[in-house]
Design a protein around this motif. Structure first.
Motif, PDB file in Angstrom:
ATOM      1  N   LYS A  62     -67.399  23.387 -22.292  1.00  0.00           N
ATOM      2  CA  LYS A  62     -67.388  22.648 -22.896  1.00  0.00           C
ATOM      3  C   LYS A  62     -67.622  20.961 -21.934  1.00  0.00           C
ATOM      4  O   LYS A  62     -68.098  19.895 -23.113  1.00  0.00           O
ATOM      5  CB  LYS A  62     -65.926  22.588 -23.937  1.00  0.00           C
ATOM      6  CG  LYS A  62     -65.445  22.204 -23.214  1.00  0.00           C
ATOM      7  CD  LYS A  62     -64.518  21.529 -24.342  1.00  0.00           C
ATOM      8  CE  LYS A  62     -62.509  21.971 -23.973  1.00  0.00           C
ATOM      9  NZ  LYS A  62     -61.848  22.005 -24.605  1.00  0.00           N
ATOM     10  N   ASP A  63     -67.254  20.781 -20.887  1.00  0.00           N
ATOM     11  CA  ASP A  63     -67.406  20.031 -20.211  1.00  0.00           C
ATOM     12  C   ASP A  63     -68.653  19.477 -19.811  1.00  0.00           C
ATOM     13  O   ASP A  63     -68.817  18.578 -19.779  1.00  0.00           O
ATOM     14  CB  ASP A  63     -66.864  20.030 -19.177  1.00  0.00           C
ATOM     15  CG  ASP A  63     -65.492  19.347 -18.936  1.00  0.00           C
ATOM     16  OD1 ASP A  63     -64.620  19.379 -20.025  1.00  0.00           O
ATOM     17  OD2 ASP A  63     -64.519  19.810 -18.520  1.00  0.00           O
ATOM     18  N   ARG A  87     -65.764  31.152 -19.180  1.00  0.00           N
ATOM     19  CA  ARG A  87     -64.577  29.471 -18.770  1.00  0.00           C
ATOM     20  C   ARG A  87     -64.777  28.932 -19.810  1.00  0.00           C
ATOM     21  O   ARG A  87     -66.004  27.847 -19.339  1.00  0.00           O
ATOM     22  CB  ARG A  87     -63.805  29.575 -17.765  1.00  0.00           C
ATOM     23  CG  ARG A  87     -63.656  30.382 -16.959  1.00  0.00           C
ATOM     24  CD  ARG A  87     -63.594  30.141 -14.873  1.00  0.00           C
ATOM     25  NE  ARG A  87     -62.718  30.658 -14.709  1.00  0.00           N
ATOM     26  CZ  ARG A  87     -63.418  31.739 -13.904  1.00  0.00           C
ATOM     27  NH1 ARG A  87     -64.659  32.377 -14.556  1.00  0.00           N
ATOM     28  NH2 ARG A  87     -62.494  32.743 -13.337  1.00  0.00           N
ATOM     29  N   GLU A 109     -63.460  26.149 -21.370  1.00  0.00           N
ATOM     30  CA  GLU A 109     -63.512  24.799 -21.676  1.00  0.00           C
ATOM     31  C   GLU A 109     -63.564  23.936 -20.354  1.00  0.00           C
ATOM     32  O   GLU A 109     -63.372  22.906 -20.705  1.00  0.00           O
ATOM     33  CB  GLU A 109     -61.526  25.559 -20.934  1.00  0.00           C
ATOM     34  CG  GLU A 109     -60.885  25.662 -19.762  1.00  0.00           C
ATOM     35  CD  GLU A 109     -61.198  27.005 -19.933  1.00  0.00           C
ATOM     36  OE1 GLU A 109     -61.049  27.891 -18.186  1.00  0.00           O
ATOM     37  OE2 GLU A 109     -61.927  27.997 -20.266  1.00  0.00           O
TER      38      GLU A 109
END
Length: 423
Positions: A211-212, A206, A208
């Motif tokens: 990248k956190d 995942r 998305e």
């Protein structure tokens, strides 16, 4: 060069008459020779022979470097000829010497909490030498804002892998269930009943979420990135535990440098300095189950509930015990057995590093597991840079191993996901 050699030989021989040196010219030549050698960075007296009362007296040779070179954790070693074993005593000695360069008041037998730590000091004092807690990295990540509500809103039906324990830790069972079921029961636990979400691929698949997890300068040198994608170890393992949940006592796969970032909650840790395997009841000959095969080094001992009758030698083991709070990043050196205990509901992310300080340790594990033959390494292997050595090993992996790695990841994903598709 011929004149300098003549001068050096002359200056190494002295004729002693009574209590005086008779050959004054030899002294002059010796001084000249010493200055000449100093210009190339070293003064070397190879051998002096004194004649006194008919006896010969030998003087030991010595070197006087004008600038002492920085010690390295990894000695020059040719892994092609024999198996590599990390010298932990040398690493500790290097650490002790380097600590004198800095003003920080280190905890001699504990874990330092550091902020504004320079990369140079990290490498010289901690990397592959001693654990450290970094306090000013995780708070800058978007992942530090993750909450149960966020995951329920976006990923509630996604399946995750977890371990459910009823009784002793070795009674745990592996499960793959929708995330919302785990979160519904996250506050139901006690010392004998708890659940630990340990998912290698949830964040990996995942982007998305991946990248956190922000940058960290201490982890940027990553030699795993030099391997083909199908066998690069999964990075960013999601760890979400109920109170009382815990890991096993283990060394990480490939004996890499491990990291653990606590996003929320609190962890207790026990870390064991290297050289105590004989006290820890390590289970041998297990495999790690990663795309690129390796051995697994786990202990049977639950250090937070030790069965002393079953493991009597454990009480002799030395360890460091400390607490890790939300917003702190723990970096664990190669070779240190460790176990984590979640004091409360705790969300964390673990990862790994292969770099210039530990690359030979990791390469040895790759060879030991049979991924390549030691004899297949080129004759000039030891002359290559660390990065060049890693690239060479990666290039020798067979197509069968690369294909096997890809199929293993696909198989695990299929088993976890079942028929559930994320909307």
């Amino acid at each position: 060069m011929k004149n300098m050699n003549k001068c050096s030989l002359k200056s190494l021989v002295f004729f002693v008459s009574g209590n005086r040196v008779a050959n004054r010219a030899a002294l002059t030549d010796m001084a000249t020779g010493m200055v000449s050698l100093a210009t190339v960075g070293v003064i070397s007296v190879i051998l002096g022979i004194f004649s006194q009362n008919g006896r010969l007296v030998k003087i030991w040779s010595y070197l006087w470097p004008l600038q002492k070179p920085e010690p390295s954790v990894l000695d020059s070693f040719d892994i092609r000829n024999s198996s590599y074993q990390f010298n932990y005593d040398h690493a500790h000695s290097v650490r002790q010497e380097n600590m004198h360069k800095y003003d920080f008041k280190y905890i001699p037998r504990g874990v330092d909490r550091r902020s504004n730590l320079s990369l140079q000091e990290f490498i010289e004092v901690y990397d592959s030498k001693w654990p450290v807690l970094i306090t000013d990295v995780v708070p800058t990540w978007k992942a530090s804002n993750w909450t149960p509500e966020f995951f329920l809103q976006h990923y509630k039906d996604d399946r995750v892998t977890m371990k459910a324990v009823h009784g002793k830790m070795d009674s745990g069972k592996g499960l793959a269930l929708p995330l919302f079921l785990f979160l519904q029961n996250i506050h139901k636990s006690d010392e004998m009943m708890w659940t630990y979400l340990e998912d290698e691929l949830f964040l990996h698949t995942r982007p998305e979420l991946r990248k956190d997890i922000g940058d960290c300068k201490y982890l940027n040198e990553d030699f795993f990135s030099l391997f083909p994608p199908s066998v690069i170890p999964w990075n960013a393992m999601m760890l979400w535990g109920t109170a009382h949940s815990r890991s096993s006592l283990h060394i990480d796969p490939y004996n890499w440098t491990g990291t653990n970032a606590v996003l929320s909650g609190t962890k207790k840790w026990k870390l064991f300095p290297p050289g105590q395997d004989h006290l820890l009841y390590v289970v041998h000959d297990r495999r790690c189950g990663f795309p690129l095969d390796c051995f697994k080094y786990n202990s049977e001992v639950d250090t937070f509930a030790v069965d002393e009758e079953r493991y009597p030698l454990f009480k002799q083991a030395r360890y460091i015990e400390f607490e890790q709070k939300a917003g702190e990043l723990l970096i664990i050196p190669t070779g240190w057995f460790h176990q984590a205990y979640n004091s409360e509901v705790t969300l964390a992310v673990s990862s790994q590093v292969m770099n210039s300080q530990n690359y030979l340790v990791v390469l040895e594990e790759i060879i030991k597991a049979g991924n390549i033959k030691r004899s297949s390494l080129p004759l000039h292997f030891a002359t290559l840079s660390p990065k060049g050595q890693v690239k060479t090993v990666a290039s020798l992996l067979s197509p069968d191993i690369l294909e096997k790695g890809q199929k293993l990841t696909e198989k695990i994903l299929k088993e976890v996901q079942g028929n559930v598709e994320r909307s």
